[in-house]
Scaffold this motif. Structure first.
Motif, PDB file in Angstrom:
ATOM      1  N   ILE A 120       6.957  43.797 -67.360  1.00  0.00           N
ATOM      2  CA  ILE A 120       7.986  42.696 -67.723  1.00  0.00           C
ATOM      3  C   ILE A 120       8.829  43.272 -68.924  1.00  0.00           C
ATOM      4  N   PRO A 121      10.284  43.125 -69.058  1.00  0.00           N
ATOM      5  CA  PRO A 121      10.886  43.569 -70.237  1.00  0.00           C
ATOM      6  C   PRO A 121      10.560  43.265 -71.457  1.00  0.00           C
ATOM      7  N   GLU A 122      10.129  43.804 -72.362  1.00  0.00           N
ATOM      8  CA  GLU A 122       9.510  43.516 -73.765  1.00  0.00           C
ATOM      9  C   GLU A 122      10.340  42.617 -74.425  1.00  0.00           C
ATOM     10  N   ARG A 123      11.747  42.441 -74.115  1.00  0.00           N
ATOM     11  CA  ARG A 123      12.549  41.532 -74.959  1.00  0.00           C
ATOM     12  C   ARG A 123      12.284  40.142 -74.605  1.00  0.00           C
ATOM     13  N   PHE A 124      11.748  39.906 -73.303  1.00  0.00           N
ATOM     14  CA  PHE A 124      11.516  38.488 -72.853  1.00  0.00           C
ATOM     15  C   PHE A 124      10.104  38.100 -73.482  1.00  0.00           C
ATOM     16  N   ILE A 125       9.099  39.079 -73.766  1.00  0.00           N
ATOM     17  CA  ILE A 125       8.062  38.637 -74.355  1.00  0.00           C
ATOM     18  C   ILE A 125       8.273  38.506 -75.709  1.00  0.00           C
ATOM     19  N   GLU A 126       8.897  39.391 -76.299  1.00  0.00           N
ATOM     20  CA  GLU A 126       9.210  39.376 -77.951  1.00  0.00           C
ATOM     21  C   GLU A 126       9.906  37.992 -78.177  1.00  0.00           C
ATOM     22  N   GLY A 127      10.862  37.294 -77.474  1.00  0.00           N
ATOM     23  CA  GLY A 127      11.377  36.315 -77.549  1.00  0.00           C
ATOM     24  C   GLY A 127      10.833  35.054 -77.476  1.00  0.00           C
ATOM     25  N   LEU A 128       9.429  35.103 -77.001  1.00  0.00           N
ATOM     26  CA  LEU A 128       8.797  33.711 -77.061  1.00  0.00           C
ATOM     27  C   LEU A 128       8.260  33.668 -78.391  1.00  0.00           C
ATOM     28  N   ASN A 129       8.260  32.201 -78.766  1.00  0.00           N
ATOM     29  CA  ASN A 129       7.992  31.932 -80.280  1.00  0.00           C
ATOM     30  C   ASN A 129       6.377  31.799 -80.444  1.00  0.00           C
ATOM     31  N   GLU A 130       5.652  31.726 -79.279  1.00  0.00           N
ATOM     32  CA  GLU A 130       4.324  31.448 -79.362  1.00  0.00           C
ATOM     33  C   GLU A 130       3.582  32.790 -78.612  1.00  0.00           C
ATOM     34  N   LYS A 131       4.273  33.905 -78.740  1.00  0.00           N
ATOM     35  CA  LYS A 131       4.092  35.062 -78.168  1.00  0.00           C
ATOM     36  C   LYS A 131       2.553  35.487 -78.287  1.00  0.00           C
ATOM     37  N   ASP A 132       2.356  35.738 -79.531  1.00  0.00           N
ATOM     38  CA  ASP A 132       0.488  36.166 -79.841  1.00  0.00           C
ATOM     39  C   ASP A 132      -0.296  35.061 -79.067  1.00  0.00           C
ATOM     40  N   GLU A 133      -0.198  33.568 -79.218  1.00  0.00           N
ATOM     41  CA  GLU A 133      -1.158  32.721 -78.612  1.00  0.00           C
ATOM     42  C   GLU A 133      -1.112  33.144 -77.012  1.00  0.00           C
ATOM     43  N   ILE A 134       0.326  33.146 -76.715  1.00  0.00           N
ATOM     44  CA  ILE A 134       0.246  33.313 -75.116  1.00  0.00           C
ATOM     45  C   ILE A 134      -0.378  34.550 -74.544  1.00  0.00           C
ATOM     46  N   LEU A 135      -0.365  35.642 -75.059  1.00  0.00           N
ATOM     47  CA  LEU A 135      -0.931  36.857 -74.801  1.00  0.00           C
ATOM     48  C   LEU A 135      -2.276  36.837 -75.132  1.00  0.00           C
ATOM     49  N   ASP A 136      -2.739  36.188 -75.956  1.00  0.00           N
ATOM     50  CA  ASP A 136      -4.131  36.031 -76.148  1.00  0.00           C
ATOM     51  C   ASP A 136      -5.013  35.362 -74.984  1.00  0.00           C
ATOM     52  N   LEU A 137      -4.255  34.134 -74.881  1.00  0.00           N
ATOM     53  CA  LEU A 137      -4.903  33.203 -73.959  1.00  0.00           C
ATOM     54  C   LEU A 137      -4.744  33.852 -72.244  1.00  0.00           C
ATOM     55  N   THR A 138      -3.625  34.556 -72.037  1.00  0.00           N
ATOM     56  CA  THR A 138      -3.492  35.451 -70.842  1.00  0.00           C
ATOM     57  C   THR A 138      -4.525  36.531 -70.612  1.00  0.00           C
ATOM     58  N   LYS A 139      -4.901  37.009 -71.641  1.00  0.00           N
ATOM     59  CA  LYS A 139      -5.985  38.131 -71.553  1.00  0.00           C
ATOM     60  C   LYS A 139      -7.303  37.616 -71.050  1.00  0.00           C
ATOM     61  N   LYS A 140      -7.573  36.397 -72.060  1.00  0.00           N
ATOM     62  CA  LYS A 140      -8.794  35.843 -71.905  1.00  0.00           C
ATOM     63  C   LYS A 140      -9.124  35.108 -70.513  1.00  0.00           C
ATOM     64  N   LEU A 141      -7.835  34.644 -69.914  1.00  0.00           N
ATOM     65  CA  LEU A 141      -8.019  34.228 -68.682  1.00  0.00           C
ATOM     66  C   LEU A 141      -8.213  35.343 -67.556  1.00  0.00           C
ATOM     67  N   SER A 142      -7.574  36.427 -67.723  1.00  0.00           N
ATOM     68  CA  SER A 142      -7.677  37.428 -66.768  1.00  0.00           C
ATOM     69  C   SER A 142      -8.836  38.108 -66.786  1.00  0.00           C
ATOM     70  N   ASP A 143      -9.874  38.086 -67.721  1.00  0.00           N
ATOM     71  CA  ASP A 143     -11.077  38.496 -68.024  1.00  0.00           C
ATOM     72  C   ASP A 143     -11.923  37.582 -67.161  1.00  0.00           C
ATOM     73  N   ILE A 144     -11.706  36.374 -66.676  1.00  0.00           N
ATOM     74  CA  ILE A 144     -12.738  35.592 -65.897  1.00  0.00           C
ATOM     75  C   ILE A 144     -12.194  35.241 -64.678  1.00  0.00           C
ATOM     76  N   ILE A 145     -11.459  36.099 -63.905  1.00  0.00           N
ATOM     77  CA  ILE A 145     -10.856  35.941 -62.778  1.00  0.00           C
ATOM     78  C   ILE A 145     -12.229  35.867 -61.674  1.00  0.00           C
ATOM     79  N   GLU A 146     -11.943  35.227 -60.497  1.00  0.00           N
ATOM     80  CA  GLU A 146     -13.165  35.250 -59.592  1.00  0.00           C
ATOM     81  C   GLU A 146     -12.375  34.772 -58.185  1.00  0.00           C
TER      82      GLU A 146
END
Length: 355
Positions: free
Chosen positions: A329-355
């Motif tokens: 995903i192009p970095e500029r789209f991620i950097e443009g999110l004002n809640e980027k850090d929270e979103i990336l943190d939640l996303t990683k934690k969710l991907s850790d519990i896939i079943e």
């Protein structure tokens, strides 16, 4: 790419789709959209005065993104779907911030189904077992796509949790079947399958195995029932398998050299600009199949089609994000999110519990 990268791509893609359509949301007059934002929008924009999200800033999430975050937090905290906890979050963290008026609440606008359930819960004091709306929109998909990520490898659990969560706010069976079907498609992509003409065959195989609750009477590869079969039908929760069959047709249209939609954003005119689920899903499937390896093109074409471009962008963003993975995903789209850090943190934690 591994399954975690594709899962993270799906979630971040959805958040990007939500935020990027915040400014030009719900322009049904494309001349007006072009006057306010130019012929082709390429990035996050501020909503104009008097529009649906006028007090929000470019890069913010709408209420759809806010609710998606509540869903992801609930999944992480409970390591799975806990309907009681999710409902508690809606009661305490959403319904205390809205008042039933469309233009109020987190993100600047409250959707139809949420407004109706708010009135039933807060004003009429009904239990969660008694609420629901007839809204025929994609509002449930916009939050249950997180369930498709969580249960990407467990189709039966995916169908169960998505249908249960959908029916909290939308009680139409067709909406339920199409919401579960979208989740099933997204899960296939997260596992590394392609959004092509064969996707529906793979989904129907899960129906035959009793893992997806759809009705089916055909034999393998949509052939007629075998003569003499005692009971060729599979009677599921949803009366028709058509919601599982549609994605293959959109994928075929996207790859057919004799079918031309140019520019691609005009898919919104082909399938329809309104909010109903039967307008949004075909356009999203088409764009996700056509730009299966090009997140930027997919999200911008979904955005520029006008109408309910936010739902179209969320659903397309998740489907293409799952195909390209977070790293593509192009970095500029991620950097443009004002809640980027929270979103990336939640996303990683969710991907850790896939079943």
């Amino acid at each position: 790419m591994d399954i975690k990268d594709r899962a993270q791509g799906a979630i971040v893609g959805a958040f990007i789709g939500d935020a990027i359509a915040l400014g030009p949301h719900w322009y049904y007059d494309l001349d007006e959209q072009h006057k306010d934002y130019g012929e082709f929008i390429t990035t996050y924009t501020n909503p104009k005065k008097g529009r649906y999200h006028e007090f929000e800033k470019a890069g913010n999430q709408s209420q759809a993104g806010y609710i998606l975050k509540l869903m992801i937090k609930s999944l992480i905290e409970n390591r799975g779907y806990n309907q009681e906890d999710f409902c508690k979050k809606l009661d305490e963290e959403l319904f205390t911030k809205i008042d039933g008026i469309p233009t109020h609440g987190p993100g600047g606008y409250t959707s139809q189904s949420i407004r109706e359930v708010y009135r039933q819960r807060v004003e009429q004091k009904l239990s969660w077992d008694e609420v629901g709306s007839r809204a025929d929109t994609t509002e449930a998909i916009e939050r249950t796509l997180a369930l498709a990520v969580k249960y990407a490898k467990s189709p039966k659990k995916l169908a169960q949790t998505i249908s249960h969560n959908t029916f909290l706010t939308q009680v139409d069976d067709i909406v339920g079947s199409m919401s579960v079907a979208y989740g099933a498609v997204l899960a296939q992509l997260i596992q590394g399958e392609k959004l092509d003409k064969d996707i529906s065959i793979k989904l129907m195989k899960l129906v035959k195995e009793g893992k997806l609750p759809f009705h089916a009477v055909t034999s393998d590869n949509f052939k007629p029932p075998k003569p003499g079969a005692k009971d060729p039908s599979n009677i599921g929760l949803f009366a028709s398998p058509d919601a599982l069959l549609s994605p293959s047709y959109m994928a075929q249209a996207a790859k057919d050299k004799d079918i031309k939609i140019e520019p691609a954003w005009k898919v919104s005119l082909v399938y329809g600009m309104p909010c109903a689920i039967y307008h949004i899903l075909p356009a999203s499937y088409y764009l996700a199949a056509r730009f299966d390896n090009d997140f930027e093109s997919a999200i911008l074409q979904a955005l520029n089609g006008g109408g309910q471009n936010q739902a179209r962008s969320i659903l397309t963003g998740a489907l293409v994000g799952a195909q390209v993975g977070l790293k593509n995903i192009p970095e500029r789209f991620i950097e443009g999110l004002n809640e980027k850090d929270e979103i990336l943190d939640l996303t990683k934690k969710l991907s850790d519990i896939i079943e």
